[in-house]
Design an enzyme around this catalytic site. Sequence first.
Site, mmCIF file in Angstrom:
data_model
loop_
_atom_site.group_PDB
_atom_site.id
_atom_site.type_symbol
_atom_site.label_atom_id
_atom_site.label_comp_id
_atom_site.label_asym_id
_atom_site.label_seq_id
_atom_site.Cartn_x
_atom_site.Cartn_y
_atom_site.Cartn_z
ATOM 1 C CG ASP A 48 -0.366 0.012 2.530
ATOM 2 O OD1 ASP A 48 0.865 -0.162 2.619
ATOM 3 O OD2 ASP A 48 -1.102 0.204 3.516
ATOM 4 C CB SER A 49 4.583 1.698 -0.209
ATOM 5 O OG SER A 49 4.786 0.566 -1.031
ATOM 6 C CG ASP A 87 0.428 -4.008 2.068
ATOM 7 O OD1 ASP A 87 0.409 -4.834 3.008
ATOM 8 O OD2 ASP A 87 1.312 -3.143 1.931
ATOM 9 C CE LYS A 117 3.302 -5.839 3.622
ATOM 10 N NZ LYS A 117 2.785 -4.738 4.466
ATOM 11 C CD GLU A 119 0.702 -1.371 7.934
ATOM 12 O OE1 GLU A 119 0.355 -0.617 8.878
ATOM 13 O OE2 GLU A 119 1.171 -0.960 6.867
ATOM 14 C CD GLU A 186 8.154 -0.421 7.360
ATOM 15 O OE1 GLU A 186 7.235 -1.156 6.934
ATOM 16 O OE2 GLU A 186 8.316 0.750 6.961
#
Length: 286
Positions: A48-49, A87, A117, A119, A186
Site C-alpha cells: 500500500d506504499s 497489501d 499482507k 499490519e 519494519e
Amino acid sequence: MPVAEKRVRVPHLLEMKAKGEPICMLTAYNYTFTRLIDDLVDIILVGDSLGNVELGYETTLPVTMEDMIHHTRAVSRARRHALLVADMPFLSFQGETAAAVENAGRLLKEGGADAVKLEGGEPVLEAVRRMSKIGIPVMGHLGLTPQSVHKFGGFKVQGRGEEAAVKLKTDALALEEAGAFALVLESIPAELAKEITASLTIPTIGIGAGVHCDGQVLVIYDMLGMFDDYVPKFVKRYGAIGEQIRQAVSAYSSEVRARQFPDDAHSYGASVPAALAKTKPEEVGH
Ligand code: KIV
C-alpha cells in the site's frame, strides 16, 4: 531456490527458511515493472506504499480496496514466477472479521494475488486465524507499521526498550500461531529482529531490520534511486534511475524542439505520388 526455476508458492518460503536460503522480496505496482523484475525475486509485494509512490499521498491511509485491486491486477498480468502478495489497505481488515475475510478474498479473486499482507499484532489475530483457516495465506507486518503513523507520531524506529521488544516478540509468536506464513519486520533494531527470527518457524522479511532476517524487502523506487528527496537510513540505492530518466527525457525534448527528432532513421521513406501532391485539402477530407 535458483531464481526463475519455477513458480514460487507459500510452502517454498518455509523450505527456504529451513535451508537458510535468503528470500528476496520487492514491491511492484504495475505491469511494466513486474515484467522487468518477476524472475529476479521470490516475492512481489503490491504494497500500500503505492499510496505514496504511485498516487502521491503523504501516508498510506487514503489507499482503498479499489486502488489495491486495480494495481494487483496489473501486476498479476505480468507475473510468471514470483509469489504475489497484496497489501490490505487501512480499514479493510481492522473491523469485523467477516469483512476482513471478504476483502482479503477480493484481493485473491479480483486482484489475482496469491496471498495478502496486513499490519498489526494482537488486534488482528482473529482475522489472520480465520483467513488462514479458509485458505487465504497471510503475511503479517510488525514494527513500524505505516498505517499507524499517527499513533507513532512519525516514521520512527520501533521495538526499542524492553517492554516494546517483548511486545513485538509476543505479537510475532501469536501471528505465527494464528497461521501467518511469513512476517515483515519494519524498522526495528537488528538484534531484536535476530531474536524474533530465531524464535519463529515462519520466515521473517526485514526492511530496516538488519541482516539476520530470513529475507529482505525494499520499495522498488527507493532502491532504484528514482527520487532524491528523503532517503531512509535502511535504503540502499542500487541505481540512479531517476536521473537517467531525466537525462533521457531532456535529450528527447531538446531534439524535438530543435527539429532533430525524428531523423530519417526514424521516419518512413516513400516518395509522395505526384497526384497526392496536387490534391486540394477539401478532396482529402480536411
Ligand atoms: O507497503 C509496502 O510497500 C510495505 C513494505 C515496505 C513492506 O509494506
